[in-house]
Design a protein around this motif. Structure first.
Motif, PDB file in Angstrom:
ATOM      1  N   ALA A  23       0.776  -1.420  -0.014  1.00  0.00           N
ATOM      2  CA  ALA A  23       0.025  -0.044  -0.055  1.00  0.00           C
ATOM      3  C   ALA A  23       0.945   1.215  -0.047  1.00  0.00           C
ATOM      4  CB  ALA A  23      -0.905   0.088   1.063  1.00  0.00           C
ATOM      5  N   ILE A  24       0.415   2.275  -0.513  1.00  0.00           N
ATOM      6  CA  ILE A  24       1.061   3.397  -0.836  1.00  0.00           C
ATOM      7  C   ILE A  24       0.209   4.548   0.214  1.00  0.00           C
ATOM      8  CG2 ILE A  24       2.257   2.988  -2.974  1.00  0.00           C
ATOM      9  CD1 ILE A  24       0.268   4.711  -4.273  1.00  0.00           C
ATOM     10  N   THR A  25      -0.443   3.998   1.230  1.00  0.00           N
ATOM     11  CA  THR A  25      -0.982   4.762   2.149  1.00  0.00           C
ATOM     12  C   THR A  25      -0.854   3.834   3.548  1.00  0.00           C
ATOM     13  OG1 THR A  25      -3.092   6.102   2.906  1.00  0.00           O
ATOM     14  CG2 THR A  25      -3.298   4.019   1.686  1.00  0.00           C
ATOM     15  N   SER A  26      -1.348   4.608   4.503  1.00  0.00           N
ATOM     16  CA  SER A  26      -1.382   3.860   5.971  1.00  0.00           C
ATOM     17  C   SER A  26      -2.333   2.880   6.033  1.00  0.00           C
ATOM     18  CB  SER A  26      -1.342   4.788   7.012  1.00  0.00           C
ATOM     19  OG  SER A  26      -2.521   5.414   6.990  1.00  0.00           O
ATOM     20  N   VAL A  27      -2.151   1.618   6.271  1.00  0.00           N
ATOM     21  CA  VAL A  27      -2.961   0.422   6.456  1.00  0.00           C
ATOM     22  C   VAL A  27      -2.487  -0.151   7.945  1.00  0.00           C
ATOM     23  CG1 VAL A  27      -3.168  -0.061   3.950  1.00  0.00           C
ATOM     24  CG2 VAL A  27      -1.433  -1.241   5.411  1.00  0.00           C
ATOM     25  N   ALA A  28      -3.661  -0.831   8.514  1.00  0.00           N
ATOM     26  CA  ALA A  28      -3.749  -1.343   9.727  1.00  0.00           C
ATOM     27  C   ALA A  28      -2.523  -2.495   9.436  1.00  0.00           C
ATOM     28  CB  ALA A  28      -5.011  -1.741  10.095  1.00  0.00           C
ATOM     29  N   TYR A  29      -2.623  -3.355   8.460  1.00  0.00           N
ATOM     30  CA  TYR A  29      -1.902  -4.417   8.442  1.00  0.00           C
ATOM     31  C   TYR A  29      -0.803  -4.369   7.067  1.00  0.00           C
ATOM     32  CZ  TYR A  29      -4.578  -6.188  12.163  1.00  0.00           C
ATOM     33  OH  TYR A  29      -4.695  -6.317  13.513  1.00  0.00           O
ATOM     34  N   ARG A  30       0.465  -4.105   7.038  1.00  0.00           N
ATOM     35  CA  ARG A  30       1.371  -4.299   5.850  1.00  0.00           C
ATOM     36  C   ARG A  30       2.067  -5.287   5.606  1.00  0.00           C
ATOM     37  NH1 ARG A  30       2.841  -0.046   2.591  1.00  0.00           N
ATOM     38  NH2 ARG A  30       2.140   1.403   4.427  1.00  0.00           N
ATOM     39  N   MET A  31       1.053  -6.225   5.210  1.00  0.00           N
ATOM     40  CA  MET A  31       1.363  -7.871   4.936  1.00  0.00           C
ATOM     41  C   MET A  31       0.659  -8.308   3.977  1.00  0.00           C
ATOM     42  SD  MET A  31      -0.245  -9.373   8.453  1.00  0.00           S
ATOM     43  CE  MET A  31       0.675  -8.544   9.603  1.00  0.00           C
ATOM     44  N   THR A  32       0.981  -9.664   3.694  1.00  0.00           N
ATOM     45  CA  THR A  32       0.079 -10.268   2.409  1.00  0.00           C
ATOM     46  C   THR A  32      -1.286 -10.651   3.339  1.00  0.00           C
ATOM     47  OG1 THR A  32       0.974 -12.366   3.077  1.00  0.00           O
ATOM     48  CG2 THR A  32       2.052 -11.147   1.383  1.00  0.00           C
ATOM     49  N   SER A  33      -2.136 -11.041   2.582  1.00  0.00           N
ATOM     50  CA  SER A  33      -3.521 -11.474   3.094  1.00  0.00           C
ATOM     51  C   SER A  33      -3.286 -12.949   3.662  1.00  0.00           C
ATOM     52  CB  SER A  33      -4.688 -11.579   2.101  1.00  0.00           C
ATOM     53  OG  SER A  33      -4.145 -12.153   0.664  1.00  0.00           O
ATOM     54  N   ASP A  34      -2.309 -13.722   3.097  1.00  0.00           N
ATOM     55  CA  ASP A  34      -2.133 -15.115   3.557  1.00  0.00           C
ATOM     56  C   ASP A  34      -1.585 -15.037   4.964  1.00  0.00           C
ATOM     57  OD1 ASP A  34      -2.892 -16.260   1.494  1.00  0.00           O
ATOM     58  OD2 ASP A  34      -0.903 -16.483   0.323  1.00  0.00           O
ATOM     59  N   TYR A  55      -6.116 -15.623  -9.801  1.00  0.00           N
ATOM     60  CA  TYR A  55      -6.876 -16.889  -9.550  1.00  0.00           C
ATOM     61  C   TYR A  55      -6.611 -17.518  -8.209  1.00  0.00           C
ATOM     62  CZ  TYR A  55      -8.077 -21.912  -9.786  1.00  0.00           C
ATOM     63  OH  TYR A  55      -8.281 -23.181  -9.413  1.00  0.00           O
ATOM     64  N   GLU A  56      -5.302 -17.897  -8.301  1.00  0.00           N
ATOM     65  CA  GLU A  56      -4.849 -18.600  -6.989  1.00  0.00           C
ATOM     66  C   GLU A  56      -5.076 -17.746  -5.732  1.00  0.00           C
ATOM     67  OE1 GLU A  56      -3.081 -17.909  -9.906  1.00  0.00           O
ATOM     68  OE2 GLU A  56      -2.856 -20.069 -10.787  1.00  0.00           O
ATOM     69  N   GLN A  57      -4.664 -16.781  -5.850  1.00  0.00           N
ATOM     70  CA  GLN A  57      -4.813 -15.598  -4.507  1.00  0.00           C
ATOM     71  C   GLN A  57      -6.199 -15.373  -4.437  1.00  0.00           C
ATOM     72  OE1 GLN A  57      -2.109 -15.029  -2.642  1.00  0.00           O
ATOM     73  NE2 GLN A  57      -3.550 -14.679  -1.206  1.00  0.00           N
ATOM     74  N   ALA A  58      -7.098 -15.117  -5.188  1.00  0.00           N
ATOM     75  CA  ALA A  58      -8.332 -14.788  -4.933  1.00  0.00           C
ATOM     76  C   ALA A  58      -8.978 -15.899  -4.462  1.00  0.00           C
ATOM     77  CB  ALA A  58      -9.250 -14.318  -6.161  1.00  0.00           C
ATOM     78  N   TYR A  59      -8.852 -17.276  -4.812  1.00  0.00           N
ATOM     79  CA  TYR A  59      -9.268 -18.339  -4.218  1.00  0.00           C
ATOM     80  C   TYR A  59      -9.031 -18.771  -2.974  1.00  0.00           C
ATOM     81  CZ  TYR A  59     -10.660 -23.284  -3.949  1.00  0.00           C
ATOM     82  OH  TYR A  59     -11.409 -24.545  -3.555  1.00  0.00           O
ATOM     83  N   LYS A  60      -7.837 -18.390  -2.577  1.00  0.00           N
ATOM     84  CA  LYS A  60      -7.233 -18.651  -1.071  1.00  0.00           C
ATOM     85  C   LYS A  60      -7.769 -17.415  -0.100  1.00  0.00           C
ATOM     86  CE  LYS A  60      -2.752 -18.499  -1.663  1.00  0.00           C
ATOM     87  NZ  LYS A  60      -1.390 -18.684  -1.435  1.00  0.00           N
ATOM     88  N   ASP A  61      -8.089 -16.277  -0.625  1.00  0.00           N
ATOM     89  CA  ASP A  61      -8.524 -15.190   0.124  1.00  0.00           C
ATOM     90  C   ASP A  61     -10.289 -15.610   0.375  1.00  0.00           C
ATOM     91  OD1 ASP A  61      -6.235 -13.743   0.139  1.00  0.00           O
ATOM     92  OD2 ASP A  61      -6.733 -12.470  -1.314  1.00  0.00           O
ATOM     93  N   VAL A  62     -10.750 -15.960  -0.419  1.00  0.00           N
ATOM     94  CA  VAL A  62     -12.172 -16.386  -0.232  1.00  0.00           C
ATOM     95  C   VAL A  62     -12.359 -17.445   0.795  1.00  0.00           C
ATOM     96  CG1 VAL A  62     -14.224 -17.236  -1.180  1.00  0.00           C
ATOM     97  CG2 VAL A  62     -13.032 -15.434  -2.426  1.00  0.00           C
ATOM     98  N   LEU A  63     -11.480 -18.627   0.560  1.00  0.00           N
ATOM     99  CA  LEU A  63     -11.802 -19.531   1.314  1.00  0.00           C
ATOM    100  C   LEU A  63     -11.173 -19.142   2.826  1.00  0.00           C
ATOM    101  CD1 LEU A  63      -9.943 -22.579  -0.651  1.00  0.00           C
ATOM    102  CD2 LEU A  63     -12.600 -22.197  -0.220  1.00  0.00           C
ATOM    103  N   ASN A  64     -10.173 -18.341   2.799  1.00  0.00           N
ATOM    104  CA  ASN A  64      -9.624 -17.789   4.323  1.00  0.00           C
ATOM    105  C   ASN A  64     -10.914 -16.930   4.722  1.00  0.00           C
ATOM    106  OD1 ASN A  64      -7.289 -18.999   4.591  1.00  0.00           O
ATOM    107  ND2 ASN A  64      -6.051 -17.559   3.381  1.00  0.00           N
ATOM    108  N   GLY A  65     -11.452 -15.969   3.882  1.00  0.00           N
ATOM    109  CA  GLY A  65     -12.416 -15.158   4.290  1.00  0.00           C
ATOM    110  C   GLY A  65     -13.567 -15.999   4.931  1.00  0.00           C
TER     111      GLY A  65
END
Length: 170
Positions: A23-34, A55-65
């Motif tokens: 992110a080029i702005t401040s965020v709570a968590y500067r890390m990957t979604s994984d 596809y691969e990351q979106a799939y993992k993000d949805v499962l984790n979500g």
């Protein structure tokens, strides 16, 4: 992803969490979604998936979500209905790039009958995913998840709804 924070700042709610390693702005968590999902067990009413555009990351993000949703919660995914083949190619080849996120959405529709899923025909496809106790119609598991087939089957595969129909649902 949060990137510049333009959209994130417009969300008006009691609590919101931004996760973005670049992110080029401040965020709570500067890390990957994984890493975020590995380290945090918070539950949410809404999770917005709009990060790496693959596809691969979106799939993992949805499962984790799905594991982090409160009862009645919703996952919203951006970029589920690309305008053309070039805009969904990975790696990126053009300015307007959706990536192949749509494949994660379609794959979930072949695997899960416990999810109510549809894509709003707006802004390159806004996917909506909610857990349900009612069995949902699944897509066949033997479909060829490629762009040429999406072009032929987009209404069925994405369970595409108009903005007007979406407003009636909510």
């Amino acid at each position: 992803g949060v990137w510049t924070g333009d959209c994130f700042r417009q969300i008006n709610c009691k609590k919101k969490v931004g996760v973005d390693p670049k992110a080029i702005t401040s965020v709570a968590y500067r890390m990957t979604s994984d890493k975020y999902f590995e380290d945090n067990t918070e539950k949410f009413d809404i999770i917005f998936v709009d990060g790496l555009h693959t596809y691969e990351q979106a799939y993992k993000d949805v499962l984790n979500g799905l594991d982090r949703l409160n009862e009645g919660g919703t996952i919203v995914m951006h970029d589920c209905y690309p305008d053309n083949e070039k805009s969904q190619k990975v790696p990126r080849e053009c300015d307007v790039w959706n990536g192949d996120v749509w494949k994660a959405f379609v794959r979930l529709r072949t695997e899960r009958d416990d999810l109510d899923m549809y894509v709003i025909n707006s802004d390159y496809g806004v996917g909506v995913i909610q857990k349900t106790s009612n069995k949902q119609k699944m897509l066949s598991s033997d479909i060829d998840i490629c762009y040429q087939e999406l072009e032929k089957n987009f209404k069925e595969w994405l369970n595409l709804v108009s903005v007007e129909d979406f407003k009636k649902r909510i």
